[in-house]
Design an enzyme around this catalytic site. Structure first.
Site, PDB file in Angstrom:
ATOM      1  N   ILE A 210       0.739  -1.121  -0.013  1.00 57.35           N
ATOM      2  CA  ILE A 210       0.005  -0.037  -0.003  1.00 57.35           C
ATOM      3  C   ILE A 210       0.939   1.129   0.007  1.00 57.35           C
ATOM      4  CG2 ILE A 210      -0.508   0.145   2.477  1.00 57.35           C
ATOM      5  CD1 ILE A 210      -2.961   0.826  -0.128  1.00 57.35           C
TER       6      ILE A 210
ATOM      7  N   SER B 259      11.749   0.918   7.775  1.00 63.98           N
ATOM      8  CA  SER B 259      11.254  -0.292   7.443  1.00 63.98           C
ATOM      9  C   SER B 259      12.594  -1.431   7.821  1.00 63.98           C
ATOM     10  CB  SER B 259      11.054  -0.420   5.854  1.00 63.98           C
ATOM     11  OG  SER B 259      10.642  -1.826   5.211  1.00 63.98           O
ATOM     12  N   ARG B 260      11.770  -2.499   8.274  1.00 67.45           N
ATOM     13  CA  ARG B 260      12.797  -3.554   8.750  1.00 67.45           C
ATOM     14  C   ARG B 260      13.511  -4.215   7.614  1.00 67.45           C
ATOM     15  NH1 ARG B 260       9.500  -7.534  12.537  1.00 67.45           N
ATOM     16  NH2 ARG B 260       7.942  -7.280  10.772  1.00 67.45           N
TER      17      ARG B 260
ATOM     18  N   ASP C 276     -10.978  -6.193   6.149  1.00 65.62           N
ATOM     19  CA  ASP C 276      -9.717  -5.106   6.025  1.00 65.62           C
ATOM     20  C   ASP C 276     -10.196  -4.557   4.464  1.00 65.62           C
ATOM     21  OD1 ASP C 276      -6.738  -4.056   5.989  1.00 65.62           O
ATOM     22  OD2 ASP C 276      -7.052  -4.832   3.865  1.00 65.62           O
TER      23      ASP C 276
ATOM     24  N   LYS D 159      -5.808   3.236   6.863  1.00 66.40           N
ATOM     25  CA  LYS D 159      -7.085   2.280   7.532  1.00 66.40           C
ATOM     26  C   LYS D 159      -6.713   0.867   7.863  1.00 66.40           C
ATOM     27  CE  LYS D 159      -8.210  -0.249   3.826  1.00 66.40           C
ATOM     28  NZ  LYS D 159      -8.463  -1.585   4.119  1.00 66.40           N
TER      29      LYS D 159
END
Length: 309
Positions: A14, A36-37, A168, A90
């Site tokens: 996303i 971010s990992r 979702d 969201k």
């Protein structure tokens, strides 16, 4: 005014498909850091964690959280405590209590908290709300069906508690319906279809009614193949309104009345900049409350195991 320096947390599908293009085309924002990992972004400072980003990029004004909802409360609390504005993908949190707490924390910090519902920014939604405002609602039918393997490949968190499963995408439909109907509505019964090897539903049937008794029925399905279905039909005393393709097309009695290119995420960031400029928050939990009601009231049916491939 100088651009708002923003950091992005989570570089999943996303973020790459929607947030990065929207930010890249909005002069109100300057993307200066990502956290971010497992991923990085060329030309932008990258950090392995939110904490490292906040420490390493103190110039940040705002942070957009694109992480799964189960970890978002702690992240948003930390960002607000550091004096930054927060945009929440969201759904805004895993529970209503978490979102209520974040609303209080934003007030204490004097920062903007924006709980986004991108589907409300689809081009047909605002004219639909305007058309329905003066009509008597007789019946509403929601068909929200998509292929989880296409839209959420490998996202195991989706099937865990708090991941919401089919809700979702289903919450997108609920965000539209709560945004366009003139009256509040309430869940009467629900059936949640849960794969025997998962914790979250893969399909759901919901029955609501508004205060006047008008029925509102929703069918969510995560196993739709072929063309995807994101439609809302509203029967009124003046005819049938249909929002199709996720709200991008508006029909009245089968006649196309409004259609425009999809600009949901650019519109979200325009709104975020407005809220920051006005020093206020926007947190509507109505769609999340309906999902919570479904888990409270819904009858659970176990169905065959879901296999990713």
């Amino acid at each position: 005014m100088p651009p708002i320096k923003i950091g992005l947390v989570g570089l999943g599908k996303i973020a790459r498909d929607q947030h990065l293009p929207a930010l890249g085309n909005n002069p109100d924002f300057e993307l200066v850091a990502v956290a971010s990992r497992n991923a990085s972004l060329e030309g932008v400072a990258d950090f392995a964690s939110l904490e490292a980003m906040l420490d390493g990029a103190p110039e940040l004004d705002a942070v957009a959280l694109c992480t799964p909802p189960t970890v978002r409360h702690a992240q948003a609390r930390l960002v607000l405590a550091r004096g930054k504005h927060v945009l929440l993908e969201k759904p805004p949190g895993a529970t209503l209590s978490e979102v209520e707490d974040l609303t209080r924390q934003a007030e204490v910090a004097g920062r903007t908290l924006f709980a986004t519902w991108h589907s409300r920014h689809a081009p047909g939604v605002a004219p639909a709300r305007e058309w329905l405002a003066a009509r008597e609602i007789q019946r509403v039918e929601i068909q929200w069906k998509e292929d989880v393997r296409v839209w959420h490949p490998g996202q195991e968190w989706l099937w865990e508690p708090g991941g919401m499963g089919v809700f979702d995408p289903g919450i997108n439909a609920l965000s539209i319906v709560t945004g366009i109907l003139p009256n509040a509505f309430f869940l009467r019964e629900a059936t949640l279809f849960v794969p025997e090897n998962r914790q979250a539903p893969i399909a759901a049937n919901l029955a609501f009614s508004d205060a006047a008794g008008a029925p509102i029925e929703a069918e969510f399905d995560f196993l739709q193949s072929g063309p995807q279905t994101w439609d809302i039909h509203v029967d009124t005393d003046a005819g049938r309104l249909t929002l199709s393709k996720g709200g991008s097309q508006l029909f009245i009695d089968g006649r196309l009345e409004h259609e425009a290119p999809e600009q949901e995420y650019p519109s979200l960031y325009t709104r975020f900049a407005e809220l920051i400029g006005e020093s206020r928050s926007e947190v509507d939990v109505a769609p999340l409350r309906h999902v919570a009601d479904a888990f409270l009231l819904g009858r659970r049916e176990v169905v065959e195991a879901f296999v990713e491939t």
